[in-house]
Design an enzyme around this catalytic site. Sequence first.
Site, PDB file in Angstrom:
ATOM      1  N   CYS A 152      -0.385   0.203   9.641  1.00 52.42           N
ATOM      2  CA  CYS A 152      -0.656   1.781   9.031  1.00 52.42           C
ATOM      3  C   CYS A 152      -1.969   1.935   8.769  1.00 52.42           C
ATOM      4  O   CYS A 152      -2.827   2.881   9.317  1.00 52.42           O
ATOM      5  CB  CYS A 152       0.037   2.099   8.186  1.00 52.42           C
ATOM      6  SG  CYS A 152       1.952   2.032   8.470  1.00 52.42           S
ATOM      7  N   HIS A 153      -2.553   1.158   7.793  1.00 50.52           N
ATOM      8  CA  HIS A 153      -4.015   1.125   6.963  1.00 50.52           C
ATOM      9  C   HIS A 153      -4.631   0.111   6.992  1.00 50.52           C
ATOM     10  O   HIS A 153      -5.665  -0.118   6.583  1.00 50.52           O
ATOM     11  CB  HIS A 153      -3.995   1.833   5.822  1.00 50.52           C
ATOM     12  CG  HIS A 153      -2.981   3.280   5.676  1.00 50.52           C
ATOM     13  ND1 HIS A 153      -1.691   3.145   5.244  1.00 50.52           N
ATOM     14  CD2 HIS A 153      -3.289   4.490   6.048  1.00 50.52           C
ATOM     15  CE1 HIS A 153      -1.259   4.098   5.359  1.00 50.52           C
ATOM     16  NE2 HIS A 153      -2.033   5.148   5.931  1.00 50.52           N
ATOM     17  N   GLY A 154      -4.072  -0.950   7.894  1.00 50.47           N
ATOM     18  CA  GLY A 154      -5.042  -2.181   8.079  1.00 50.47           C
ATOM     19  C   GLY A 154      -5.114  -3.311   7.125  1.00 50.47           C
ATOM     20  O   GLY A 154      -6.065  -4.067   6.753  1.00 50.47           O
ATOM     21  N   HIS A 193       0.851  -1.066  -0.227  1.00 54.75           N
ATOM     22  CA  HIS A 193      -0.097  -0.089   0.138  1.00 54.75           C
ATOM     23  C   HIS A 193       1.011   1.228  -0.107  1.00 54.75           C
ATOM     24  O   HIS A 193       1.162   1.816  -1.189  1.00 54.75           O
ATOM     25  CB  HIS A 193      -0.908   0.009   1.129  1.00 54.75           C
ATOM     26  CG  HIS A 193      -1.839   1.175   1.362  1.00 54.75           C
ATOM     27  ND1 HIS A 193      -2.226   1.674   2.461  1.00 54.75           N
ATOM     28  CD2 HIS A 193      -2.337   1.737   0.479  1.00 54.75           C
ATOM     29  CE1 HIS A 193      -2.963   2.650   2.224  1.00 54.75           C
ATOM     30  NE2 HIS A 193      -3.108   2.790   1.110  1.00 54.75           N
TER      31      HIS A 193
END
Lengths: 315, 187, 434
Positions: free
Chosen positions: B151-153, B127
């Site tokens: 960080c963003h799952g 990502h």
Amino acid sequence: MVRIIGFLVGLAFSGVLLLSLLINGVGAIKEPAEKTAEKAGFLLEPKPLHLASDGPFGKFDRQQLQRGFQIYKEVCSACHSLKLVAFRDLRQLGYTEAEVKAIANQWQTEVPSINPDTGEPATRKAIPSDHFPSPYANETAARAANSNALPPDLSLMTKAREGGAPYVHSLLTGFQPQPAALLKQFPDAKTPPGLYYNPYFANLNIHMPPPLVSDGQVSFADGTKPTVDQMAKDVAAFLVWTAEPKLEARHATGITVLLFLLVATVLAYLSYKNIWAEAKRVVAPKGPLDPENRARRATAMSEAGIEGGPKPDGA
Amino acid sequence: MATLQDTPHDATAEDGVRRRDFINVAAISFAGVGAVAVAVPLLTQMAPSADVLALASIDVDISKIQPGQAIKASWRKQPVFIRNLMPKEIAAANAVPLSELRDPQTLAERTKPGHSNWLITMGVCTHLGCIPLGTGEGENRGPFGGYFCPCHGSAYDTAARIRKGPAPKNLQVPQYEFTSPTVVKIG
Amino acid sequence: MSFGWAQEYQPKSGFMRWIDQRMPLPRLVYGAVGGGYPVPRNLNYFWNFGILSGLMLTVQIVTGIVLAMHYYATADGAFDSVEHIMRDVNAGWLLRYSHANGASFFFVAVYIHIFRGLYFGSYKAPRELVWMLGLVIYLLMMATAFMGYVLPWGQMSYWGAQVITGFFSAFPVVGEPLRIFLLGGYAPDQAALNRFFSLHYLLPFVIAGVVILHIWSLHIPGSGNPTGVDVKTEKDTLPFHPFYTAKDGFGVGVFLILYMGVTFFWPDYLGHADNYIPANPLATPAHIVPEWYFWPFYAILRSFTVDFILAAKLWGVLAMFSSILLLFFLPWLDTSPVRSGNYRPVFKRFFWLLVADVFVLGYVGGAEISPVNIALGQFASAYYFAHFLIILPLISKLERPLPLPNSISESVLHGEAEESAPYGLATSGPVTAE
């Protein structure tokens, strides 16, 4: 005011200088400076040495560099480090990747590292990306092992000494007994014990024992006869490479750049001549537009009291 | 040259003028070529230097990694995850139909033949470049039992394939080879 | 621009017109280095060195910015980082050699530029400010060059820093604390190296700023010329572009050949072998010398060997600073109304004596100390001060100058362009006028 102050300052500086000159002159006549053995002609200039890398078209002789590397490996590296050079750089001497890997792996000194299990200081075998490990752990250890004389790092030796490669060659072949003439002239200048007389070394007495002592000290794979002189030459050539591995690129790029600049400059010169040939036509308006004629007309008209004449420009 | 256009010249000089213009154009062209040539070293100096390139491959000893464990190695200043997969993790990975995957790849495609228990991937979330959790003991391995990027799952499965979250691709498999049963050369 | 006949800027395209109406930058450039700047038509090759200095400043800034991308300003890492640039960074050796030799060639250009000014009276009214701003640039250059030489952290770097900051300790009472303050320690170390790096990066941009002021103040009266006679009519001038851009283009070519020749084939000739030995605070090199461009000043510093009222060391430092500062007062020391040395027979002789004197000082400053060299340095230093502070004011009062030409164009017509170069060292461009 500026000139008066300036005059006084000038007088002061010049006066003090001339006074110093006088005092020094008298002093020099009264007690002439003492001569030392180095100054008395016992310190020699390096012997001329010609290497393939000399001159603007110079290229390295790779066979010679490999021989020089062999001497570094078998003789010099016992005491001298080569910190700025990495094993991977040996590829440039013509060794294959596998050979470089083997050289690194079998190097007599290992690279300091950390034991991954205990964190204690340890050593490991060198890999191509490592720089040459130093024979001593630190400066103190190096001094301790060499009666307080530090064997200098050799990476930049040919650039860090005024005489360059010829100096290295001369120094290595210059060991000799102290000349009797020197001792006669300077009885106090006897080489101290533990030092070695060498007329190419700055103060004539060097801590380094003669490293290349006999012909055949190493044996070269390429069949070159390993005389002391040959070995000294080869190691000097090798140290030119370690000091400046980019020498060949520098020479090749330099020739291209200079040729380009030469052509460009000739063109610039022709272009300059050619533009200046127009100088006259561009800037010398004739007839009523000539500034001098305009100025004359303006003066005449204003003298005659006529309004609206051309304004005299410039002047 | 433009500046010479102002110059009045007689028709007979036409040929001479053309030749002269040519010299000016040539001189300026040379200056231009020179300027471009100067830009080359000024730009190439930014590319990785020889010492950085020399570190482009590393040898990793994997003999101490037990099944179910993973380590982080550093390659090109980036983490590489080396995991010794347990049979049940291999089974779990093989049980997933490819159609369910965002970036369809089988576990076999992501390992070397004969070493199918060794999953070697970059430890860089596809990502935005964070390092996913899951190599250390007791770290959150996410809902699919692989890696989990905090960080963003983004959640990765046991074959380090993206299953959930914003990441578009599976964790990248670097170029590597087994130089011996216990040593991997990455890069 | 002060000349009424200067060509006005005519935008060549709609785009340039659009820009020019909103921000007249194209107009500014055109008036500064384009067709809008009328320049005396009789300039000789010595007038190339302003542009050449500007070129070298640019080269130094560009290569310097790039080198700073790879250099570490740490006492432990600086030397190795320079060698890393030389060995591993792509084209690093080229950038570093260009920068090191670029400093030397910058000084070559600037010294010729300064002596041009001295010979042709470029410091005289109305160009006093041009001259003084030039000296400010020169002082900034010296500071920049000194700090740059410290950065590789070799033996000469280290001991140069030690010796030059030692100047300040010559001053009574405040000297030693000042030196420690400047170094941020008792000897050059991490603190000194780091601040030198920071300032070495900053000062070139300050120089660039002062260069703009230098050019601005020059463009008010316009360029001088080898006759020293003021421009009177349009006949006396040519537009800067294309005439002097073409001439400068040729000059740049010749200068670059010399600069690149040294950079590629004798890159270490102007440097010192000791600077390839890492800095060692416990061992001084046998023979500490600064770079060649400081040698004359170093000779003046070393020439004071006798305590007379003040300590010899203080005399040396004061004299060294004065030797540059006195140049600021030159417009008022030389009161002769004639600018060009070509029309000043006595001045001309003393000018060449000064040139020889500076060469002697340069030799002494770079040579090893010996009684003969010290005596030579003392004599040459005494002449240096006497020349500017005593002889020059006297000459301007006593000398009878030769008759000046009525105008530049007349001088060109009479073939005086040839004469306009000092002692026929160079000829002006192929100016042809009927």
